[in-house]
Design an enzyme around this catalytic site. Structure first.
Site, PDB file in Angstrom:
ATOM      1  N   HIS A 198       8.036   7.349   9.267  1.00 53.64           N
ATOM      2  CA  HIS A 198       8.049   6.793   7.655  1.00 53.64           C
ATOM      3  C   HIS A 198       8.171   7.725   6.642  1.00 53.64           C
ATOM      4  O   HIS A 198       7.349   8.311   6.238  1.00 53.64           O
ATOM      5  CB  HIS A 198       6.549   6.001   7.201  1.00 53.64           C
ATOM      6  CG  HIS A 198       6.672   5.041   6.003  1.00 53.64           C
ATOM      7  ND1 HIS A 198       5.897   3.950   5.961  1.00 53.64           N
ATOM      8  CD2 HIS A 198       7.240   5.421   4.818  1.00 53.64           C
ATOM      9  CE1 HIS A 198       6.101   3.788   4.592  1.00 53.64           C
ATOM     10  NE2 HIS A 198       6.906   4.278   3.972  1.00 53.64           N
ATOM     11  N   GLU A 243      10.473   3.160   9.064  1.00 55.44           N
ATOM     12  CA  GLU A 243      10.031   2.535   7.871  1.00 55.44           C
ATOM     13  C   GLU A 243      10.468   3.342   6.429  1.00 55.44           C
ATOM     14  O   GLU A 243      10.587   4.305   6.672  1.00 55.44           O
ATOM     15  CB  GLU A 243       8.634   2.407   8.005  1.00 55.44           C
ATOM     16  CG  GLU A 243       7.946   1.955   9.111  1.00 55.44           C
ATOM     17  CD  GLU A 243       6.433   1.934   9.142  1.00 55.44           C
ATOM     18  OE1 GLU A 243       6.001   1.214  10.074  1.00 55.44           O
ATOM     19  OE2 GLU A 243       5.936   2.657   8.460  1.00 55.44           O
ATOM     20  N   HIS A 295      -0.688  -1.576  10.142  1.00 55.65           N
ATOM     21  CA  HIS A 295      -1.713  -0.878   9.128  1.00 55.65           C
ATOM     22  C   HIS A 295      -3.130  -1.150   9.447  1.00 55.65           C
ATOM     23  O   HIS A 295      -3.660  -2.186   9.808  1.00 55.65           O
ATOM     24  CB  HIS A 295      -1.356  -1.428   7.882  1.00 55.65           C
ATOM     25  CG  HIS A 295      -1.310  -0.402   6.982  1.00 55.65           C
ATOM     26  ND1 HIS A 295      -2.664   0.353   6.304  1.00 55.65           N
ATOM     27  CD2 HIS A 295      -0.493   0.535   6.246  1.00 55.65           C
ATOM     28  CE1 HIS A 295      -2.214   1.207   5.682  1.00 55.65           C
ATOM     29  NE2 HIS A 295      -1.006   1.325   5.541  1.00 55.65           N
ATOM     30  N   GLY A 346      -0.646   4.281  13.638  1.00 57.96           N
ATOM     31  CA  GLY A 346      -0.485   5.882  13.388  1.00 57.96           C
ATOM     32  C   GLY A 346      -1.821   6.309  13.126  1.00 57.96           C
ATOM     33  O   GLY A 346      -2.515   7.030  13.965  1.00 57.96           O
TER      34      GLY A 346
HETATM   35  N1  PXP Z   1       3.369  -0.073   8.913  1.00 54.93           N
HETATM   36  C1  PXP Z   1       3.769   0.340   7.822  1.00 54.93           C
HETATM   37  C2  PXP Z   1       4.784  -0.324   6.876  1.00 54.93           C
HETATM   38  C3  PXP Z   1       3.142   1.498   7.468  1.00 54.93           C
HETATM   39  O1  PXP Z   1       3.329   2.207   5.914  1.00 54.93           O
HETATM   40  C4  PXP Z   1       1.991   2.146   8.185  1.00 54.93           C
HETATM   41  C5  PXP Z   1       1.311   3.411   7.657  1.00 54.93           C
HETATM   42  O2  PXP Z   1       2.463   4.494   7.529  1.00 54.93           O
HETATM   43  C6  PXP Z   1       1.759   1.605   9.275  1.00 54.93           C
HETATM   44  C7  PXP Z   1       2.371   0.507   9.575  1.00 54.93           C
HETATM   45  C8  PXP Z   1       0.658   2.183  10.277  1.00 54.93           C
HETATM   46  O3  PXP Z   1      -0.392   2.113   9.717  1.00 54.93           O
HETATM   47  P1  PXP Z   1      -1.742   3.051  10.235  1.00 54.93           P
HETATM   48  O4  PXP Z   1      -1.318   4.306  10.024  1.00 54.93           O
HETATM   49  O5  PXP Z   1      -2.761   2.555   9.483  1.00 54.93           O
HETATM   50  O6  PXP Z   1      -1.668   2.551  11.818  1.00 54.93           O
END
Ligand code: PXP
Length: 238
Positions: free
Chosen positions: A43, A70, A190, A213
């Protein structure tokens, strides 16, 4: 089986904190694949404080699983996608300085912007996914603007899961049925972690992919990257 895409932004953040190339992002990506990851997510934010735009180009050249990129579709991001041609591009409505993504698209208010952006991005061949809250009218809007997939923003699910799992999942389950009826593919991400992932997967029909992540990289400090990826994969078995 639901695919696990490992988001490496936290690894890039660690690297950037010392200004050197350690840990090496490509090595970590290749190791994630070796340990069972089904894809890699990056991202690149406008300030490149985590993944840099050049990381996206490098990883696309060398990884063998799917790259999911992303980001907010500003001109620089759109040009990157057209050049790199990742398997999947997930659009998020982040403000430039956002700490992290914390809401999905209003696909009605942003209808013409998203429509035009998706037409342009699809020329790269990427599957286009929209980051979305579990709200039927926004999911319907995602279909209308030409998205292939949605990615549920699961922050609120993760927050409410420990209090009341049934309430936490309810809207997501209903909206997953709704999205499936519209023939939209379903991803999620997320704040998913080892506690809440299995329950999410078991209650979301037709879930294709989760991108994880923060928790996965944090768990790796304790369990090691290989074990951790195995633990997340086991949450996703049918
Ligand atoms: N999806 C999106 C659109 C995100 O911005 C993020 C964080 O960068 C994630 C998924 C992954 O989230 P997490 O880091 O909390 O697992």
């Amino acid at each position: 089986m639901v695919r696990l895409s490992v988001n490496l932004n936290k690894v890039a953040l660690l690297r950037n904190s010392r200004g050197n190339d350690y840990p090496n992002l490509l090595k970590v990506a290749l190791d994630c694949e070796r340990f069972g990851a089904d894809g890699i997510t990056l991202h690149p934010r406008p300030d490149e404080r985590h993944a840099k735009f050049e990381d996206v180009e490098l990883l696309k050249e060398h990884i063998s699983t799917e790259l999911n990129v992303e980001g907010y579709p500003n001109r620089r991001f759109i040009e990157l996608i057209k050049k790199v041609k990742p398997a999947q591009c997930t659009l998020v409505p982040d403000e430039p300085g956002a700490l992290t993504s914390d809401h999905g698209w209003d696909t009605i208010k942003n209808k013409s912007f998203l429509e035009e952006t998706i037409i342009e991005l699809k020329k790269s061949g990427a599957r286009i996914s929209l980051f979305i809250d579990p709200i039927e009218q926004f999911i319907e809007g995602a279909k209308l603007v030409g998205a292939d997939n949605i990615e549920f923003y699961t922050g609120p699910y993760a927050k409410n899961y420990s209090l009341h799992p049934i309430h936490a999942i309810e809207k997501f389950s209903l909206c997953a049925h709704f999205a499936s009826n519209l023939e939209l593919g379903i991803n999620a991400g997320h704040d998913l972690n080892l506690e809440n992932l299995k329950y999410f997967k078991e209650n979301i029909p037709n879930l294709i992919e989760v991108s994880i992540g923060h928790a996965l990289i944090t768990d790796s400090l304790y369990y090691g990257l290989e074990n951790t990826i195995g633990m997340y994969k086991r949450c996703l078995v049918p």
